[in-house]
Design a protein around this motif. Structure first.
Motif, short mmCIF file in Angstrom:
data_model
loop_
_atom_site.label_atom_id
_atom_site.label_comp_id
_atom_site.label_asym_id
_atom_site.label_seq_id
_atom_site.Cartn_x
_atom_site.Cartn_y
_atom_site.Cartn_z
N GLY A 5 0.83 -1.20 0.00
CA GLY A 5 0.00 0.00 0.00
C GLY A 5 0.86 1.25 0.00
O GLY A 5 2.09 1.20 0.11
N LYS A 6 0.21 2.37 -0.09
CA LYS A 6 0.90 3.63 -0.26
C LYS A 6 1.58 4.13 1.01
O LYS A 6 2.63 4.76 0.95
CB LYS A 6 -0.09 4.68 -0.76
CG LYS A 6 0.51 5.99 -1.14
CD LYS A 6 -0.51 6.89 -1.78
CE LYS A 6 0.10 8.21 -2.18
NZ LYS A 6 -0.86 9.08 -2.83
N TRP A 7 1.02 3.86 2.19
CA TRP A 7 1.49 4.52 3.39
C TRP A 7 2.10 3.64 4.47
O TRP A 7 2.78 4.15 5.37
CB TRP A 7 0.36 5.34 4.01
CG TRP A 7 -0.13 6.41 3.11
CD1 TRP A 7 -1.36 6.48 2.51
CD2 TRP A 7 0.60 7.55 2.67
NE1 TRP A 7 -1.44 7.61 1.74
CE2 TRP A 7 -0.25 8.29 1.81
CE3 TRP A 7 1.89 8.03 2.91
CZ2 TRP A 7 0.15 9.47 1.20
CZ3 TRP A 7 2.28 9.21 2.31
CH2 TRP A 7 1.42 9.91 1.46
N CYS A 59 3.98 13.18 8.98
CA CYS A 59 3.37 12.62 7.76
C CYS A 59 2.25 13.53 7.28
O CYS A 59 1.08 13.10 7.22
CB CYS A 59 2.84 11.22 8.05
SG CYS A 59 4.03 10.04 8.65
N ILE A 89 -0.46 12.45 4.56
CA ILE A 89 -1.44 11.41 4.87
C ILE A 89 -2.63 12.06 5.58
O ILE A 89 -2.44 12.81 6.54
CB ILE A 89 -0.85 10.33 5.80
CG1 ILE A 89 0.43 9.74 5.21
CG2 ILE A 89 -1.87 9.23 6.07
CD1 ILE A 89 1.15 8.78 6.14
N THR A 118 -6.85 8.26 6.96
CA THR A 118 -5.98 7.22 6.41
C THR A 118 -4.93 6.80 7.43
O THR A 118 -4.67 5.60 7.60
CB THR A 118 -5.31 7.71 5.11
OG1 THR A 118 -6.33 8.01 4.16
CG2 THR A 118 -4.36 6.68 4.55
N GLN A 158 -4.61 3.01 8.78
CA GLN A 158 -3.37 2.26 8.55
C GLN A 158 -2.75 1.82 9.87
O GLN A 158 -2.26 0.70 9.99
CB GLN A 158 -2.38 3.11 7.75
CG GLN A 158 -2.82 3.44 6.35
CD GLN A 158 -2.91 2.23 5.45
OE1 GLN A 158 -1.89 1.74 4.97
NE2 GLN A 158 -4.10 1.75 5.20
#
Length: 100
Positions: A6-8, A29, A32, A36, A40
């Motif tokens: 995933g992206k994060w 961060c 983000i 999200t 996460q």
């Protein structure tokens, strides 16, 4: 890849090499969204990579996040990925990093 895909997730895990409060993590961060980040972190906790500690002694509520022993086994891999990314960004001006 289930754990760090995933992206994060890898980004969050890199920031959690050292124990952090939620507010510190949020500040480090900024790309983000809060929703999200929360989702996460919850997934990382469910996967056994992150420990969430709530301090309820007095208001305001303080929450710490840190890597579990299992999560710490990812540190060499995460550092290698970060090093590779910095090298790729240095050689390709199209790639932007949070450091510049």
């Amino acid at each position: 890849m289930r754990y760090i895909g995933g992206k994060w997730k890898a980004v969050i895990l890199l920031h959690l090499i050292e124990k952090k409060r939620y507010s510190e993590l949020r500040r480090e961060c900024p790309a983000i969204t809060e929703r999200t980040l929360s989702l996460q972190l919850k997934e990382l906790e469910e996967d056994g990579l992150v420990i969430r500690t709530v301090h309820t002694n007095k208001a305001p509520l303080k929450v710490d996040y840190e890597l579990t022993e299992f999560g710490k086994t990812l540190i060499p891999l995460l550092m290698s990925i970060a090093d590779w990314g910095e090298g790729a960004a240095a050689s390709d001006m199209r790639i932007k990093t949070s450091r510049g």
